[in-house]
Design an enzyme around this catalytic site. Structure first.
Site, PDB file in Angstrom:
ATOM      1  CG  LEU A   1      -1.800  -1.265   1.360  1.00  0.00           C
ATOM      2  CD1 LEU A   1      -2.484  -1.296   2.716  1.00  0.00           C
ATOM      3  CD2 LEU A   1      -2.831  -1.308   0.244  1.00  0.00           C
ATOM      4  N   PRO A   2       0.256   2.418  -0.252  1.00  0.00           N
ATOM      5  CG  PRO A   2      -1.067   3.943  -1.425  1.00  0.00           C
ATOM      6  CD  PRO A   2      -1.127   2.640  -0.692  1.00  0.00           C
TER       7      PRO A   2
ATOM      8  CB  THR B   1       8.331   2.154   1.576  1.00  0.00           C
ATOM      9  OG1 THR B   1       8.966   1.206   0.733  1.00  0.00           O
ATOM     10  CG2 THR B   1       9.387   2.968   2.302  1.00  0.00           C
TER      11      THR B   1
ATOM     12  CE  LYS C   1      12.483   1.435   0.360  1.00  0.00           C
ATOM     13  NZ  LYS C   1      11.938   1.006  -0.858  1.00  0.00           N
TER      14      LYS C   1
ATOM     15  CE  LYS D   1       6.034   5.981   1.187  1.00  0.00           C
ATOM     16  NZ  LYS D   1       5.433   4.764   0.693  1.00  0.00           N
TER      17      LYS D   1
HETATM   18  P1  NAD Z   1       0.771   2.347  -6.228  1.00  0.00           P
HETATM   19  O1  NAD Z   1       0.195   3.657  -5.847  1.00  0.00           O
HETATM   20  O2  NAD Z   1       1.018   2.033  -7.665  1.00  0.00           O
HETATM   21  O3  NAD Z   1      -0.151   1.159  -5.629  1.00  0.00           O
HETATM   22  C1  NAD Z   1      -0.788   1.200  -4.385  1.00  0.00           C
HETATM   23  C2  NAD Z   1      -2.114   0.441  -4.544  1.00  0.00           C
HETATM   24  O4  NAD Z   1      -2.737   0.317  -3.272  1.00  0.00           O
HETATM   25  C3  NAD Z   1      -3.102   1.155  -5.469  1.00  0.00           C
HETATM   26  O5  NAD Z   1      -3.509   0.283  -6.496  1.00  0.00           O
HETATM   27  C4  NAD Z   1      -4.265   1.522  -4.529  1.00  0.00           C
HETATM   28  O6  NAD Z   1      -5.525   1.503  -5.159  1.00  0.00           O
HETATM   29  C5  NAD Z   1      -4.134   0.434  -3.483  1.00  0.00           C
HETATM   30  N1  NAD Z   1      -4.769   0.729  -2.209  1.00  0.00           N
HETATM   31  C6  NAD Z   1      -4.636   1.846  -1.432  1.00  0.00           C
HETATM   32  N2  NAD Z   1      -5.385   1.723  -0.303  1.00  0.00           N
HETATM   33  C7  NAD Z   1      -5.994   0.512  -0.385  1.00  0.00           C
HETATM   34  C8  NAD Z   1      -6.895  -0.194   0.455  1.00  0.00           C
HETATM   35  N3  NAD Z   1      -7.314   0.312   1.628  1.00  0.00           N
HETATM   36  N4  NAD Z   1      -7.324  -1.401   0.063  1.00  0.00           N
HETATM   37  C9  NAD Z   1      -6.907  -1.937  -1.084  1.00  0.00           C
HETATM   38  N5  NAD Z   1      -6.055  -1.329  -1.942  1.00  0.00           N
HETATM   39  C10 NAD Z   1      -5.612  -0.112  -1.583  1.00  0.00           C
HETATM   40  O7  NAD Z   1       2.143   2.210  -5.400  1.00  0.00           O
HETATM   41  P2  NAD Z   1       3.388   1.251  -5.703  1.00  0.00           P
HETATM   42  O8  NAD Z   1       4.337   1.938  -6.627  1.00  0.00           O
HETATM   43  O9  NAD Z   1       2.876  -0.107  -6.034  1.00  0.00           O
HETATM   44  O10 NAD Z   1       4.092   1.252  -4.261  1.00  0.00           O
HETATM   45  C11 NAD Z   1       3.549   0.522  -3.172  1.00  0.00           C
HETATM   46  C12 NAD Z   1       4.525   0.642  -2.010  1.00  0.00           C
HETATM   47  O11 NAD Z   1       5.806   0.155  -2.391  1.00  0.00           O
HETATM   48  C13 NAD Z   1       4.734   2.089  -1.535  1.00  0.00           C
HETATM   49  O12 NAD Z   1       4.820   2.083  -0.138  1.00  0.00           O
HETATM   50  C14 NAD Z   1       6.060   2.481  -2.196  1.00  0.00           C
HETATM   51  O13 NAD Z   1       6.758   3.478  -1.462  1.00  0.00           O
HETATM   52  C15 NAD Z   1       6.796   1.162  -2.171  1.00  0.00           C
HETATM   53  N6  NAD Z   1       7.834   1.019  -3.207  1.00  0.00           N
HETATM   54  C16 NAD Z   1       7.590   1.387  -4.498  1.00  0.00           C
HETATM   55  C17 NAD Z   1       8.597   1.244  -5.455  1.00  0.00           C
HETATM   56  C18 NAD Z   1       8.362   1.641  -6.890  1.00  0.00           C
HETATM   57  O14 NAD Z   1       9.340   1.686  -7.659  1.00  0.00           O
HETATM   58  N7  NAD Z   1       7.118   1.892  -7.316  1.00  0.00           N
HETATM   59  C19 NAD Z   1       9.849   0.722  -5.099  1.00  0.00           C
HETATM   60  C20 NAD Z   1      10.056   0.330  -3.761  1.00  0.00           C
HETATM   61  C21 NAD Z   1       9.036   0.470  -2.834  1.00  0.00           C
END
Ligand code: NAD
Length: 298
Positions: free
Chosen positions: A65-66, A98, A173, A248
């Site tokens: 999740l975000p 994260t 991390k 972030k």
């Molecule tokens: P994203 O915004 O693409 O995906 C998050 C998903 O969570 C969305 O589809 C959203 O609809 C869903 N969501 C939010 N609240 C929800 C709920 N209550 N129930 C169900 N679904 C819900 O984000 P991402 O890029 O996939 O990143 C996710 C996590 O991973 C973050 O914490 C980010 O910091 C971390 N991260 C991302 C990357 C990257 O390169 N994108 C790399 C390392 C870590």
């Protein structure tokens, strides 16, 4: 067969869930965005009507999740039920988002009060690593929780570390990403100083790489366009790790520093530089684009 509930099917969670399906697990999915669930259904997942519906009776729950507020409200609930209210005895809980370490510790403590294992397992490796199943997982939790989580995480990643107790994965991390940002800013600054004084950035990079200033950004991720092939700087800073995500993570590092009364002046400065860079419209570009902030107008 292991049944996994996967909640949060965004840029990272979607491909991670696909790798669990490929590993032969039964995967129940839920996301607030119906299109994200539809895409997973087409790849063999079972869609659920709610997060609690996906999690009830599952052997393992994985969330992606975000931010901390989403993780807290999903697991702990507020007016609605939280995942901790519905999961079966013995269900393993893994959060790969994260988030701030305090939120991870709060959810872990609430889970422990119900006799459940919660492992914080943030990842490094980005969307390419998520698709390829080569992510690095940095875990916090008990030895028993880590031992149960490892075989599940191995279906999605290549390196699985146990950093310590609850919250330790999140701390490790953000320590890494804070250091990375400082190295990237310092390398950009040094390369720009050389260029401004007539040096070829490739020659300067080759010198510094094997000298005392050598670091990962010079070896693998040079921020100056044209010095290295196949890195974001040589592709107009597309792909890679977005500035917004670095902002972030640097915010999380500063929150942690406040909470532990730590002195992190370089991390604080790096955060300010990245915030300014994002405000200038660079949020979705790769984080090595900070190099452009040091370029002299000709
Ligand atoms: P994203 O915004 O693409 O995906 C998050 C998903 O969570 C969305 O589809 C959203 O609809 C869903 N969501 C939010 N609240 C929800 C709920 N209550 N129930 C169900 N679904 C819900 O984000 P991402 O890029 O996939 O990143 C996710 C996590 O991973 C973050 O914490 C980010 O910091 C971390 N991260 C991302 C990357 C990257 O390169 N994108 C790399 C390392 C870590």
């Amino acid at each position: 067969m292991t049944t996994v509930a996967f909640i949060g099917l965004g840029n990272m969670g979607g491909p991670m869930a696909v790798n669990l399906i490929k590993a032969g697990m039964t995967v129940r999915v839920f996301d607030l965005v119906p299109a994200a669930m539809q895409s997973l259904a087409e790849q063999g997942a079972i869609t659920a009507q709610s997060a609690c519906g996906a999690a009830a009776g599952a052997d393992v729950v994985v969330t992606m999740l975000p931010a901390g507020k989403h993780v807290r409200s999903l697991y702990l609930g507020s007016e609605q039920q939280g995942l901790l209210d519905v999961v079966a005895e013995g269900t393993l809980l893994i959060d790969s988002s994260t988030i701030d370490a305090d939120s991870a510790r709060a959810v872990a403590a609430a889970a422990a009060a119900k006799g459940l294992e919660f492992v914080d397992a943030p990842v490094s490796g980005g969307t390419a690593g998520a698709a390829a199943g080569t992510l690095t997982f940095i875990c916090g939790g008990s030895d028993a929780g880590f031992a149960k989580a490892k075989p599940v995480l191995e279906c999605m990643g290549a390196n699985i570390f146990h950093a310590g107790s609850a919250g330790a994965g999140q701390v490790a991390k953000i320590c890494n990403n804070m250091l990375l940002s400082v190295l990237m800013v310092g390398t950009s600054e040094a390369l720009s100083l050389g260029i401004d004084n007539g040096l070829d950035p490739k020659v300067l990079s080759d010198i510094m790489k094997v000298s005392s200033g050598g670091n990962w950004t010079l070896e693998k991720y040079n921020p100056c366009p044209g010095v290295m092939p196949s890195v974001p700087s040589s592709n107009d800073y597309q792909g890679g790790f977005m500035v917004d995500l670095m902002v972030k993570d640097l915010g999380l590092s500063q929150e942690a520093a406040l909470s532990s009364q730590s002195s992190t002046p370089m991390g604080a400065l790096a955060r300010s530089l990245y915030v300014n860079h994002a405000r200038k419209g660079n949020g979705r570009r790769d984080f090595s684009s900070i190099f452009e902030q040091f370029k002299q107008e000709k």
